[in-house]
Design a protein around this motif. Structure first.
Motif, PDB file in Angstrom:
ATOM      1  N   ARG A 345      44.719  28.698  43.017  1.00  0.00           N
ATOM      2  CA  ARG A 345      45.694  29.616  42.415  1.00  0.00           C
ATOM      3  C   ARG A 345      45.590  31.020  42.988  1.00  0.00           C
ATOM      4  N   GLY A 346      44.769  31.185  44.047  1.00  0.00           N
ATOM      5  CA  GLY A 346      44.790  32.413  44.826  1.00  0.00           C
ATOM      6  C   GLY A 346      43.851  33.511  44.396  1.00  0.00           C
ATOM      7  N   ARG A 347      42.851  33.196  43.546  1.00  0.00           N
ATOM      8  CA  ARG A 347      41.898  34.226  43.135  1.00  0.00           C
ATOM      9  C   ARG A 347      40.599  34.072  43.908  1.00  0.00           C
ATOM     10  N   PHE A 348      40.243  35.111  44.662  1.00  0.00           N
ATOM     11  CA  PHE A 348      39.007  35.124  45.457  1.00  0.00           C
ATOM     12  C   PHE A 348      38.200  36.368  45.105  1.00  0.00           C
ATOM     13  N   PRO A 349      36.868  36.263  44.961  1.00  0.00           N
ATOM     14  CA  PRO A 349      36.098  35.027  45.063  1.00  0.00           C
ATOM     15  C   PRO A 349      36.387  34.097  43.887  1.00  0.00           C
ATOM     16  N   ALA A 350      36.390  32.803  44.175  1.00  0.00           N
ATOM     17  CA  ALA A 350      36.754  31.795  43.179  1.00  0.00           C
ATOM     18  C   ALA A 350      35.556  31.439  42.309  1.00  0.00           C
ATOM     19  N   VAL A 351      34.921  32.439  41.720  1.00  0.00           N
ATOM     20  CA  VAL A 351      33.718  32.232  40.919  1.00  0.00           C
ATOM     21  C   VAL A 351      34.094  31.678  39.553  1.00  0.00           C
ATOM     22  N   ASP A 352      33.484  30.552  39.210  1.00  0.00           N
ATOM     23  CA  ASP A 352      33.608  30.006  37.864  1.00  0.00           C
ATOM     24  C   ASP A 352      32.502  30.642  37.027  1.00  0.00           C
ATOM     25  N   VAL A 353      32.854  31.684  36.293  1.00  0.00           N
ATOM     26  CA  VAL A 353      31.857  32.478  35.574  1.00  0.00           C
ATOM     27  C   VAL A 353      31.100  31.637  34.552  1.00  0.00           C
ATOM     28  N   LEU A 354      31.800  30.758  33.845  1.00  0.00           N
ATOM     29  CA  LEU A 354      31.171  29.992  32.770  1.00  0.00           C
ATOM     30  C   LEU A 354      30.167  28.968  33.297  1.00  0.00           C
ATOM     31  N   ARG A 355      30.315  28.516  34.532  1.00  0.00           N
ATOM     32  CA  ARG A 355      29.368  27.549  35.115  1.00  0.00           C
ATOM     33  C   ARG A 355      28.294  28.239  35.947  1.00  0.00           C
ATOM     34  N   SER A 356      28.354  29.561  36.020  1.00  0.00           N
ATOM     35  CA  SER A 356      27.399  30.315  36.828  1.00  0.00           C
ATOM     36  C   SER A 356      26.443  31.075  35.914  1.00  0.00           C
ATOM     37  N   VAL A 357      25.249  31.345  36.419  1.00  0.00           N
ATOM     38  CA  VAL A 357      24.258  32.046  35.613  1.00  0.00           C
ATOM     39  C   VAL A 357      23.323  32.835  36.520  1.00  0.00           C
ATOM     40  N   SER A 358      22.925  34.013  36.062  1.00  0.00           N
ATOM     41  CA  SER A 358      21.906  34.814  36.745  1.00  0.00           C
ATOM     42  C   SER A 358      20.692  34.913  35.836  1.00  0.00           C
ATOM     43  N   PHE A 416      39.572  41.160  36.975  1.00  0.00           N
ATOM     44  CA  PHE A 416      38.327  41.916  37.160  1.00  0.00           C
ATOM     45  C   PHE A 416      37.324  41.127  37.989  1.00  0.00           C
ATOM     46  N   VAL A 417      37.217  39.819  37.784  1.00  0.00           N
ATOM     47  CA  VAL A 417      36.262  38.988  38.522  1.00  0.00           C
ATOM     48  C   VAL A 417      36.534  39.057  40.023  1.00  0.00           C
ATOM     49  N   ALA A 418      37.779  39.254  40.416  1.00  0.00           N
ATOM     50  CA  ALA A 418      38.134  39.298  41.831  1.00  0.00           C
ATOM     51  C   ALA A 418      38.136  40.699  42.412  1.00  0.00           C
ATOM     52  N   GLU A 419      37.860  41.719  41.596  1.00  0.00           N
ATOM     53  CA  GLU A 419      37.957  43.098  42.068  1.00  0.00           C
ATOM     54  C   GLU A 419      36.769  43.495  42.937  1.00  0.00           C
ATOM     55  N   PRO A 420      37.003  44.365  43.923  1.00  0.00           N
ATOM     56  CA  PRO A 420      35.858  45.051  44.538  1.00  0.00           C
ATOM     57  C   PRO A 420      35.232  45.979  43.517  1.00  0.00           C
ATOM     58  N   SER A 421      33.934  46.202  43.636  1.00  0.00           N
ATOM     59  CA  SER A 421      33.237  47.013  42.643  1.00  0.00           C
ATOM     60  C   SER A 421      33.462  48.490  42.891  1.00  0.00           C
TER      61      SER A 421
END
Length: 453
Positions: A345-358, A416-421
């Protein structure tokens, strides 16, 4: 410059051996070459040069018996005959130095850009040991990454080891290039293992760019090269990173990908007679991956250097339980999942936040920042739970207050997830607070631990 050249020349002269052991080929076929006459000199893992009719062929000793050694050649082995000489070269070593920054090298540390590149003054084993566990420092402060999601919801701290799990074509190389260009570090060491040949220049020029290349060392083994070369390239890259870490620098290590490393190790192990056990992988692949990952991370007490690492893993069909992903996820300090549906659907980076963890959380963020991260995750989870009903028009506003809030804030949060910081992680958290309609956090960012011991 002159001092560096003289150091490299001295190292080359020191590496010259007045005599080398020579064996003879007695049998070739089935992927292995049997050599006799090296019993007093050969050790497992040593390099050998086979003097074939059509030119020399490099190889590695993968088995030693009383009647000789088995050599796995770095190529098809065509032209080998009984009686051909086998020159013993010794263990695989690499001698990096600061002049390698900005250069592209192969698995043996040779330059690939046509310019000379003398070795450093000290050779290092490719399979080095990590700092002793009892003397390793704790994780360090949060790092600026240049990407909003990694500055806030999925923070990366100095010395952390993260996995990047993605299928083919979902923006993995693009994300690694952005982190290599923008992430806070002194030196970046990038291992490109099993990539298509055309992708090297594209990665250097477009993903990494001149700014990133100016502080990077790239170690390359393309997909057409033998498995020995592909496996050795990742060890070489880690040895280069250890060189800069031991010099007191903060190294960003990017490996793309550990899957190709594991596949190369599988080919070598199966050719050497090891049986397959883990869905076609030999048992030794687990130790090979874990030993590699352990070499990254914080340095020892009393030393200034660290290796912050991101290990990319190719996961077919988003299968996070396939052997390589499962092994690596268990020894890392967090993982990031790139989702194909998000990329489509065109969002990069295509990070799945809910499946990712730090796993640096909650220690590397303040209480206010952790509160914002928790709110963001709850809103994303609430939207995901109701997404099918929302898209099909079955959800009625007012049915659930949490879902209503998630629907209202989801577009801004997804963007926001796709934004540069912004300039700092603190500024990124203020932007996250605005997306969530929450008060901005106050106070200075926390550290993961007191590194002074």
């Amino acid at each position: 410059m002159q001092g560096r050249s003289l150091t490299g020349l001295a190292a080359e002269i020191a590496a010259i051996r007045p005599a080398r052991a020579v064996g003879r080929v007695t049998r070739a076929g089935g992927g292995l070459v049997h050599v006799t006459g090296l019993a007093d000199a050969a050790a497992l893992g040593d390099r050998v040069c086979l003097e074939a009719r059509d030119g020399p062929i490099a190889g590695e000793i993968v088995e030693i018996r009383a009647d000789g050694a088995e050599i796995l050649p770095e190529g098809p082995g065509e032209g080998l005959r009984v009686g051909d000489a086998a020159l013993h070269l010794g263990p695989a070593l690499v001698a990096p130095h600061d002049g390698w920054i900005g250069r592209i090298v192969d698995a043996d540390g040779r330059p690939l850009d046509g310019r000379s590149l003398p070795p450093g003054g000290t050779s290092r084993p490719l399979r080095g040991l990590p700092p002793p566990a009892v003397t390793r420092r704790a994780l360090g402060p949060r790092l600026a990454t240049g990407t909003a999601v990694f500055d806030t919801i999925l923070p990366i701290v100095r010395g952390q080891r993260m996995g990047l799990f993605a299928g083919a074509g979902v923006g993995k190389s693009r994300l690694l290039g952005a982190l290599g260009r923008q992430m806070e570090a002194d030196v970046t060491v990038i291992a490109l293992i099993g990539e298509r040949g055309r992708e090297l220049r594209e990665f250097v020029e477009r993903a990494l760019g001149p700014e990133g290349m100016a502080r990077a060392v790239i170690v390359v083994a393309t997909s057409d090269q033998p498995p020995l070369v592909r496996r050795r390239a990742l060890w070489t890259a880690m040895a280069v990173a250890e060189h800069f870490r031991d010099a007191g620098q903060h190294v960003l290590f990017l490996a793309d990908s550990v899957t190709r490393f594991a596949e190369a190790h599988r080919e070598i192990a199966l050719a050497s007679g090891e049986g397959a056990a883990l869905r076609g992988y030999p048992p030794s692949v687990a130790h090979a991956i874990m030993a590699l990952a352990e070499r990254a991370g914080p340095g020892a007490e009393g030393e200034a250097g660290d290796i912050t690492a991101l290990f990319a893993v190719l996961v077919a069909g988003s299968d996070m339980d396939e052997p390589v992903a499962d092994i690596l996820r268990g020894v890392l300090d967090g993982h990031v999942v790139l989702e194909r549906a998000i990329a489509e659907r065109g969002r990069f980076p295509a990070v799945d936040v809910l499946r990712s963890v730090s796993r640096s959380l909650p220690d590397c963020a303040t209480d206010d920042e952790n509160r914002l991260i928790g709110i963001a995750r709850r809103r994303l989870a609430a939207y995901e739970d109701a997404e099918l009903m929302i898209q099909s028009g079955l959800y009625t506003a007012g049915t659930d207050g949490e879902t209503d809030t998630a629907v209202a804030t989801w577009p801004a949060l997804d963007a926001f997830v796709a934004e540069p910081s912004p300039d700092t992680p603190d500024a990124a958290f203020r932007r996250l607070a605005a997306c969530l309609g929450q008060p901005a956090p106050g106070g200075a960012p926390a550290r993961c631990a007191d590194r002074t011991g």
